[in-house]
Design a protein around this motif. Structure first.
Motif, PDB file in Angstrom:
ATOM      1  N   GLN A 108      58.309  -7.890  93.764  1.00 11.58           N
ATOM      2  CA  GLN A 108      58.450  -8.135  95.201  1.00 11.58           C
ATOM      3  C   GLN A 108      57.359  -7.437  96.000  1.00 11.58           C
ATOM      4  O   GLN A 108      56.719  -8.033  96.855  1.00 11.58           O
ATOM      5  N   GLU A 109      57.152  -6.158  95.695  1.00 10.44           N
ATOM      6  CA  GLU A 109      56.209  -5.353  96.496  1.00 10.44           C
ATOM      7  C   GLU A 109      54.769  -5.826  96.324  1.00 10.44           C
ATOM      8  O   GLU A 109      53.971  -5.736  97.238  1.00 10.44           O
ATOM      9  N   ILE A 110      54.449  -6.325  95.139  1.00  9.69           N
ATOM     10  CA  ILE A 110      53.065  -6.742  94.897  1.00  9.69           C
ATOM     11  C   ILE A 110      52.863  -8.202  95.344  1.00  9.69           C
ATOM     12  O   ILE A 110      51.760  -8.723  95.290  1.00  9.69           O
ATOM     13  N   LYS A 111      53.979  -8.827  95.770  1.00  9.46           N
ATOM     14  CA  LYS A 111      53.981 -10.233  96.228  1.00  9.46           C
ATOM     15  C   LYS A 111      53.445 -11.149  95.131  1.00  9.46           C
ATOM     16  O   LYS A 111      52.567 -11.996  95.349  1.00  9.46           O
ATOM     17  N   LEU A 112      54.034 -10.967  93.979  1.00 12.11           N
ATOM     18  CA  LEU A 112      53.606 -11.724  92.801  1.00 12.11           C
ATOM     19  C   LEU A 112      53.896 -13.213  92.942  1.00 12.11           C
ATOM     20  O   LEU A 112      54.968 -13.603  93.389  1.00 12.11           O
ATOM     21  N   ILE A 113      52.930 -14.041  92.558  1.00 11.18           N
ATOM     22  CA  ILE A 113      53.234 -15.438  92.224  1.00 11.18           C
ATOM     23  C   ILE A 113      52.678 -15.640  90.826  1.00 11.18           C
ATOM     24  O   ILE A 113      51.466 -15.578  90.602  1.00 11.18           O
ATOM     25  N   GLY A 114      53.591 -15.847  89.887  1.00 12.16           N
ATOM     26  CA  GLY A 114      53.154 -15.971  88.496  1.00 12.16           C
ATOM     27  C   GLY A 114      54.023 -15.087  87.623  1.00 12.16           C
ATOM     28  O   GLY A 114      55.215 -14.900  87.900  1.00 12.16           O
ATOM     29  N   LEU A 115      53.391 -14.529  86.605  1.00 12.29           N
ATOM     30  CA  LEU A 115      54.133 -13.738  85.628  1.00 12.29           C
ATOM     31  C   LEU A 115      53.598 -12.318  85.619  1.00 12.29           C
ATOM     32  O   LEU A 115      52.397 -12.107  85.784  1.00 12.29           O
TER      33      LEU A 115
ATOM     34  N   PRO B 249      44.452 -22.701  94.999  1.00 17.01           N
ATOM     35  CA  PRO B 249      45.276 -21.491  94.959  1.00 17.01           C
ATOM     36  C   PRO B 249      45.102 -20.744  93.643  1.00 17.01           C
ATOM     37  O   PRO B 249      45.028 -21.379  92.578  1.00 17.01           O
ATOM     38  N   VAL B 250      45.007 -19.419  93.725  1.00 16.20           N
ATOM     39  CA  VAL B 250      44.867 -18.586  92.531  1.00 16.20           C
ATOM     40  C   VAL B 250      46.156 -17.779  92.412  1.00 16.20           C
ATOM     41  O   VAL B 250      46.529 -17.048  93.330  1.00 16.20           O
ATOM     42  N   ARG B 251      46.849 -17.953  91.288  1.00 19.29           N
ATOM     43  CA  ARG B 251      48.158 -17.314  91.123  1.00 19.29           C
ATOM     44  C   ARG B 251      48.249 -16.660  89.754  1.00 19.29           C
ATOM     45  O   ARG B 251      48.223 -17.389  88.771  1.00 19.29           O
ATOM     46  N   PRO B 252      48.375 -15.327  89.664  1.00 19.99           N
ATOM     47  CA  PRO B 252      48.412 -14.352  90.751  1.00 19.99           C
ATOM     48  C   PRO B 252      47.045 -14.250  91.441  1.00 19.99           C
ATOM     49  O   PRO B 252      46.021 -14.582  90.847  1.00 19.99           O
ATOM     50  N   ASN B 253      47.067 -13.756  92.707  1.00 22.11           N
ATOM     51  CA  ASN B 253      45.858 -13.807  93.520  1.00 22.11           C
ATOM     52  C   ASN B 253      45.005 -12.542  93.414  1.00 22.11           C
ATOM     53  O   ASN B 253      45.337 -11.594  92.693  1.00 22.11           O
ATOM     54  N   ALA B 254      43.892 -12.550  94.161  1.00 22.95           N
ATOM     55  CA  ALA B 254      42.932 -11.441  94.082  1.00 22.95           C
ATOM     56  C   ALA B 254      43.573 -10.114  94.464  1.00 22.95           C
ATOM     57  O   ALA B 254      43.253  -9.066  93.891  1.00 22.95           O
ATOM     58  N   SER B 255      44.509 -10.160  95.420  1.00 24.22           N
ATOM     59  CA  SER B 255      45.115  -8.905  95.874  1.00 24.22           C
ATOM     60  C   SER B 255      45.948  -8.268  94.753  1.00 24.22           C
ATOM     61  O   SER B 255      45.909  -7.048  94.546  1.00 24.22           O
TER      62      SER B 255
ATOM     63  N   ARG C  20      55.724 -22.763  85.529  1.00 23.22           N
ATOM     64  CA  ARG C  20      56.677 -23.120  86.581  1.00 23.22           C
ATOM     65  C   ARG C  20      56.411 -22.287  87.840  1.00 23.22           C
ATOM     66  O   ARG C  20      56.469 -22.812  88.953  1.00 23.22           O
ATOM     67  N   ALA C  21      56.151 -20.992  87.635  1.00 21.28           N
ATOM     68  CA  ALA C  21      55.956 -20.102  88.797  1.00 21.28           C
ATOM     69  C   ALA C  21      54.710 -20.500  89.583  1.00 21.28           C
ATOM     70  O   ALA C  21      54.736 -20.558  90.813  1.00 21.28           O
ATOM     71  N   ILE C  22      53.620 -20.808  88.893  1.00 19.66           N
ATOM     72  CA  ILE C  22      52.372 -21.110  89.620  1.00 19.66           C
ATOM     73  C   ILE C  22      52.386 -22.513  90.204  1.00 19.66           C
ATOM     74  O   ILE C  22      51.649 -22.798  91.142  1.00 19.66           O
ATOM     75  N   CYS C  23      53.249 -23.397  89.644  1.00 20.92           N
ATOM     76  CA  CYS C  23      53.301 -24.783  90.144  1.00 20.92           C
ATOM     77  C   CYS C  23      54.422 -24.998  91.153  1.00 20.92           C
ATOM     78  O   CYS C  23      54.569 -26.099  91.686  1.00 20.92           O
TER      79      CYS C  23
END
Ligand code: AMP
Length: 380
Positions: free
Chosen positions: A246-253, A98-104, A296-299
């Motif tokens: 929220q809109e960018i569907k972030l996972i991470g910082l 998993p890549v966080r934040p991702n390519a999108s 914490r966010a990426i894990c």
């Protein structure tokens, strides 16, 4: 890795891959090691700031897909030290780890034009802007003064030119070397602020209070926390950051840089999908640093408390401070409530971020005075 594997939290002992080995990766690696995680970094230099505190390093350029795949095969999750990793490389890694934040997220942020279109689409206020494919048409829309900014790979004011009433457009255009750019109205702001927000893969968010930034030569010079803004402006800034995450569907910082106008409006300046220079003071001033928060966010751990112990200020230490030799570290360390952070960079070039100083005090102004005094003591 199956979808249910990907939704599982990664506890201490897991291995984190970092793309880019600068100071942001380094400070995240320190936080990760404190919590018992392993770190492997991809960077062109085996002695980069992050590698110095990591368990392993893959030597390669950030656009070297083969090297990136080699990193991905050794880690449980991948995160970023810089947004200047090609989104296509990230997309190649996603089936491996998993890549966080991702390519999108990167595709939306990497290109200023796409970023601005995204912010318009989700209805957030920005300075008036236009694509600069035809700079005359763009100027007719935006007006002067304005700032021409390259669409890609610009940071710390690199690839930016101010266009004043008397500026000759031909020479500006030439200085940009034909790179694609956008034109943005110059904002006569009251202050610059930023918010760092974390979002986990269950959607839980945590956000630090807005901080106030001052730039010198387009590079961040000082940050104070909290920002000297009204509660109403803070609420606007926080709502903007939450909406984007929220809109960018972030996972991470994510860091959101904003201008506060003289009328009290809040305009988005730019986004960074990673820890931010203006969040460095969270290491010393907050219950959870921005680097632990990223981890914490990426894990998939719950976000940590963003409580701030005391008002704080941060000043950057640029390579210029080395002009007359090694700075006087003892003098700075003599001051109480001041902490020194250095990034392990050997080559002190002018404008290069080499470290920072944080000071804590009963109020943010005093903290800033203290931090600036500590920096001045380095070269006296
Ligand atoms: P950026 O890399 O776009 O964040 O720009 C670096 C710094 O340049 C900002 O933090 C501001 O201090 C200044 N700047 C950038 N864009 C503008 C603008 N439209 N109006 C006024 N100042 C700007």
């Amino acid at each position: 890795m199956t979808a249910s594997d990907r939704a599982r939290p990664l506890g201490p002992g897991a291995t984190i891959g970092v793309l880019g080995g600068g100071q942001l990766g380094r400070m995240m690696a320190v936080a990760a090691r404190q919590m018992g995680y392993r770190i492997i970094v991809l960077d062109p230099s085996a002695r980069c700031p992050t590698a110095q505190v990591s368990d392993g390093v893959v030597v390669g350029a950030l656009d070297d897909a083969q090297a990136a795949r080699h990193l991905a095969s050794q880690v449980d999750v991948i995160t970023l030290d810089t947004e200047h990793v090609p989104a296509d490389v990230l997309a190649e890694l996603e089936p491996i780890a998993p890549v966080r934040p991702n390519a999108s997220v990167l595709r939306t942020i990497q290109d200023r034009l796409v970023q601005k279109q995204f912010l318009d689409r989700i209805g957030l206020p920005q300075a008036n802007w236009a694509p600069a494919d035809d700079v005359h048409a763009a100027l007719a829309k935006v007006g002067r003064p304005a700032i021409l900014k390259v669409r890609r790979a610009g940071y710390d004011g690199k690839g930016q030119v101010r266009i004043d009433p008397e500026t000759d457009l031909g020479s500006v255009w030439q200085s940009m070397g034909g790179e694609l750019a956008i034109l943005e109205a110059f904002v006569d702001f009251q202050r610059e602020i930023s918010v760092v927000i974390a979002r986990g893969f269950d959607g839980a968010m945590a956000m630090y209070v807005p901080v106030e930034n001052q730039h010198r030569n387009h590079i961040l010079d000082t940050t104070i926390a909290p920002a000297r803004i009204t509660p109403a402006i803070a609420v606007k800034a926080e709502a903007i950051a939450r909406h984007i995450a929220q809109e960018i569907k972030l996972i991470g910082l994510l860091a959101v840089e904003m201008f506060v106008t003289r009328d009290g409006d809040v305009l988005v300046n730019e986004l960074a999908p990673r820890p931010h220079n203006s969040g460095h003071l969270t290491i010393d001033a907050c219950m959870t640093s921005q680097f632990e928060q990223q981890l914490r966010a990426i894990c998939g751990l719950p976000p940590g408390s963003v409580d701030q112990f005391r008002p704080a200020a941060m000043v950057n230490l640029l390579g210029d401070l080395w002009a007359a030799g090694e700075p006087d570290w003892m003098a700075a360390c003599l001051l109480p409530h001041v902490r020194l952070h250095l990034y392990g960079k050997s080559d002190a070039r002018p404008g290069r971020k080499m470290g920072h100083i944080t000071a804590l005090a009963p109020n943010a102004d005093e903290a800033l005075t203290m931090a600036v005094r500590a920096r001045s003591a380095l070269t006296r």
